[in-house]
Motif scaffolding. Structure first.
Motif, PDB file in Angstrom:
ATOM      1  N   ALA A  52      -3.551  -5.944 -43.026  1.00  0.00           N
ATOM      2  CA  ALA A  52      -3.460  -4.481 -43.090  1.00  0.00           C
ATOM      3  C   ALA A  52      -2.098  -4.012 -42.606  1.00  0.00           C
ATOM      4  N   LEU A  96     -11.962  -7.826 -44.156  1.00  0.00           N
ATOM      5  CA  LEU A  96     -10.960  -8.869 -43.859  1.00  0.00           C
ATOM      6  C   LEU A  96     -11.351  -9.547 -42.548  1.00  0.00           C
ATOM      7  N   ASN A  97     -10.612 -10.583 -42.166  1.00  0.00           N
ATOM      8  CA  ASN A  97     -10.927 -11.284 -40.918  1.00  0.00           C
ATOM      9  C   ASN A  97     -10.130 -10.756 -39.741  1.00  0.00           C
ATOM     10  N   TYR A 133     -13.301  -3.145 -48.098  1.00  0.00           N
ATOM     11  CA  TYR A 133     -13.600  -4.573 -48.258  1.00  0.00           C
ATOM     12  C   TYR A 133     -13.361  -5.172 -46.872  1.00  0.00           C
ATOM     13  N   SER A 193      -8.185   2.114 -42.029  1.00  0.00           N
ATOM     14  CA  SER A 193      -8.671   1.014 -42.863  1.00  0.00           C
ATOM     15  C   SER A 193      -7.884   1.035 -44.169  1.00  0.00           C
ATOM     16  N   ILE A 194      -7.492  -0.143 -44.632  1.00  0.00           N
ATOM     17  CA  ILE A 194      -6.711  -0.145 -45.882  1.00  0.00           C
ATOM     18  C   ILE A 194      -7.634  -0.186 -47.097  1.00  0.00           C
ATOM     19  N   GLY A 195      -8.939  -0.286 -46.895  1.00  0.00           N
ATOM     20  CA  GLY A 195      -9.814  -0.244 -48.072  1.00  0.00           C
ATOM     21  C   GLY A 195     -11.222  -0.714 -47.764  1.00  0.00           C
ATOM     22  N   GLY A 227      -6.628  -7.733 -38.578  1.00  0.00           N
ATOM     23  CA  GLY A 227      -5.769  -6.602 -38.927  1.00  0.00           C
ATOM     24  C   GLY A 227      -4.402  -6.954 -39.494  1.00  0.00           C
ATOM     25  N   PRO A 263      -5.577  -1.180 -37.172  1.00  0.00           N
ATOM     26  CA  PRO A 263      -6.391  -1.457 -38.358  1.00  0.00           C
ATOM     27  C   PRO A 263      -7.808  -1.821 -37.948  1.00  0.00           C
ATOM     28  N   GLY A 283      -6.286  -6.664 -34.543  1.00  0.00           N
ATOM     29  CA  GLY A 283      -7.496  -7.262 -33.974  1.00  0.00           C
ATOM     30  C   GLY A 283      -7.896  -8.495 -34.772  1.00  0.00           C
ATOM     31  N   ARG A 284      -8.742  -9.297 -34.147  1.00  0.00           N
ATOM     32  CA  ARG A 284      -9.393 -10.425 -34.831  1.00  0.00           C
ATOM     33  C   ARG A 284     -10.831 -10.438 -34.325  1.00  0.00           C
ATOM     34  N   TYR A 285     -11.574 -11.520 -34.621  1.00  0.00           N
ATOM     35  CA  TYR A 285     -12.984 -11.623 -34.186  1.00  0.00           C
ATOM     36  C   TYR A 285     -13.749 -10.397 -34.698  1.00  0.00           C
ATOM     37  N   GLU A 286     -14.584  -9.774 -33.845  1.00  0.00           N
ATOM     38  CA  GLU A 286     -15.343  -8.599 -34.276  1.00  0.00           C
ATOM     39  C   GLU A 286     -14.590  -7.310 -33.943  1.00  0.00           C
ATOM     40  N   PRO A 328     -12.099  -2.027 -39.903  1.00  0.00           N
ATOM     41  CA  PRO A 328     -12.925  -1.688 -41.058  1.00  0.00           C
ATOM     42  C   PRO A 328     -13.503  -0.276 -40.928  1.00  0.00           C
TER      43      PRO A 328
HETATM   44  N1  LIG Z   1      -7.616  -2.336 -41.909  1.00  0.00           N
HETATM   45  C1  LIG Z   1      -8.523  -2.987 -42.144  1.00  0.00           C
HETATM   46  C2  LIG Z   1      -9.631  -3.781 -42.533  1.00  0.00           C
HETATM   47  C3  LIG Z   1     -10.323  -4.804 -41.867  1.00  0.00           C
HETATM   48  C4  LIG Z   1     -10.174  -5.341 -40.498  1.00  0.00           C
HETATM   49  C5  LIG Z   1      -9.189  -4.823 -39.628  1.00  0.00           C
HETATM   50  C6  LIG Z   1      -9.090  -5.289 -38.335  1.00  0.00           C
HETATM   51  C7  LIG Z   1      -9.971  -6.281 -37.880  1.00  0.00           C
HETATM   52  C8  LIG Z   1     -10.166  -6.924 -36.641  1.00  0.00           C
HETATM   53  C9  LIG Z   1     -11.213  -7.839 -36.797  1.00  0.00           C
HETATM   54  N2  LIG Z   1     -11.650  -7.756 -38.081  1.00  0.00           N
HETATM   55  C10 LIG Z   1     -12.732  -8.577 -38.636  1.00  0.00           C
HETATM   56  C11 LIG Z   1     -13.978  -7.770 -38.764  1.00  0.00           C
HETATM   57  C12 LIG Z   1     -14.685  -7.818 -39.958  1.00  0.00           C
HETATM   58  C13 LIG Z   1     -15.865  -7.062 -40.078  1.00  0.00           C
HETATM   59  C14 LIG Z   1     -16.307  -6.262 -39.027  1.00  0.00           C
HETATM   60  C15 LIG Z   1     -17.546  -5.443 -39.189  1.00  0.00           C
HETATM   61  N3  LIG Z   1     -18.594  -5.917 -38.309  1.00  0.00           N
HETATM   62  C16 LIG Z   1     -19.022  -7.277 -38.697  1.00  0.00           C
HETATM   63  C17 LIG Z   1     -20.483  -7.343 -38.371  1.00  0.00           C
HETATM   64  C18 LIG Z   1     -20.969  -5.922 -38.228  1.00  0.00           C
HETATM   65  C19 LIG Z   1     -19.772  -5.027 -38.413  1.00  0.00           C
HETATM   66  C20 LIG Z   1     -15.571  -6.219 -37.838  1.00  0.00           C
HETATM   67  C21 LIG Z   1     -14.389  -6.970 -37.710  1.00  0.00           C
HETATM   68  C22 LIG Z   1     -10.926  -6.817 -38.770  1.00  0.00           C
HETATM   69  C23 LIG Z   1     -11.039  -6.361 -40.072  1.00  0.00           C
HETATM   70  N4  LIG Z   1     -11.299  -5.265 -42.704  1.00  0.00           N
HETATM   71  N5  LIG Z   1     -11.227  -4.569 -43.857  1.00  0.00           N
HETATM   72  C24 LIG Z   1     -10.238  -3.654 -43.788  1.00  0.00           C
HETATM   73  N6  LIG Z   1      -9.908  -2.774 -44.788  1.00  0.00           N
END
Ligand SMILES: N#Cc1c(-c2ccc3ccn(Cc4ccc(CN5CCCC5)cc4)c3c2)n[nH]c1N
Length: 246
Positions: free
Chosen positions: A150, A144-145, A142, A138-140, A147, A89, A115-118, A91
């Protein structure tokens, strides 16, 4: 089992809901073989570090490749057959749709990297791709913080498609987004009592006239789809029925 699923995460408790209800039953009946793993099992320092600062600067932290490399190596040792599909998962992934759920439900083994963090160091997916199919989804649209949510969504959508999981398989084809329903949204549903707080059930549904009921339901589906999701309404194709659906 019809499907083996391994989930790797730093928040294993977040996946606890998978033990409940539909997915829990599928796991108990042996249709689904689910295992949730804590990524920190594959760290070796005192603080069980999984993240570090991003090369090139930028806000936040990035997940280190080493623990992931060891985790995936342990879960999918070289020579593993069938080769699993790695679902990551993100974004920045391709959109998860019912069609993707159908695709994943046909796989014998899925490994989910939460994943977490960035996010996870990009070399993890690149390295895994030398040995298995990697699907970044990506599930959509928007943010999230991480995976984990997702994975809950993807596994629910996938597991319910497995034979024997949903009591009434017919319901799988009559619902929204099912190809058999022409991808239309389903219309309103009703049950007893026939009148509730002054609201009547549409009389056609009590008529026993199954032809009329079928036409009414299609009309309702078209109307609702046009109102709520005009992007899903099929355009009439020359030479086919009036509504472009038949
Ligand atoms: N499926 C799905 C998801 C997720 C998703 C999936 C997996 C992880 C692992 C970490 N994050 C947090 C995150 C959040 C934003 C960003 C973008 N960056 C931030 C600053 C510049 C770009 C990067 C990571 C995740 C988020 N979010 N939305 C979905 N549909």
């Amino acid at each position: 089992p019809a499907l083996r699923a391994d989930v790797v995460t730093i928040f294993p408790d977040y996946l606890a809901p998978l033990r409940l209800s539909l997915i829990g039953r599928a796991a108990q009946t042996g249709i689904l073989d689910l295992a949730v793993h804590d990524l920190r099992e594959w760290t070796h320092d005192r603080h069980r570090t999984v993240d570090d600062t991003p090369y090139g600067g930028g806000a936040g932290m990035v997940m280190r490749p080493e623990p992931w490399g060891e985790a995936l190596g342990a879960l999918v040792p070289p020579g593993t057959t069938p080769v699993p599909r790695l679902v990551v998962p993100t974004p920045a992934g391709r959109r998860f749709t019912q069609a993707v759920a159908v695709e994943l439900a046909a796989e014998p083994h899925l490994v989910f990297a939460c994943g977490r963090y960035e996010g996870i160091d990009a070399r993890v997916a690149a390295d895994a791709a030398t040995r298995m199919r990697v699907d970044e989804i990506s599930i959509g649209d928007y943010v999230l913080n991480g995976g984990e949510a997702a994975v809950l969504v993807v596994l629910e959508a996938v597991v319910r498609l497995l034979p024997g999981v949903v009591g009434n398989p017919e319901s799988l084809t009559e619902e929204s987004h099912a190809a058999e329903h022409d991808g239309l949204l389903e219309g309103p549903v009703y049950t007893k009592p026939p009148v509730w707080r002054g609201h009547e059930v549409p009389p056609v549904l009590l008529s026993g006239d199954h032809g009329a009921i079928g036409r009414w339901r299609r009309e309702q589906a078209l109307e609702r789809t046009a109102r709520v999701r005009p992007d899903l309404v099929p355009v009439p194709v020359a030479g086919r029925g009036l509504d472009g659906l038949t």
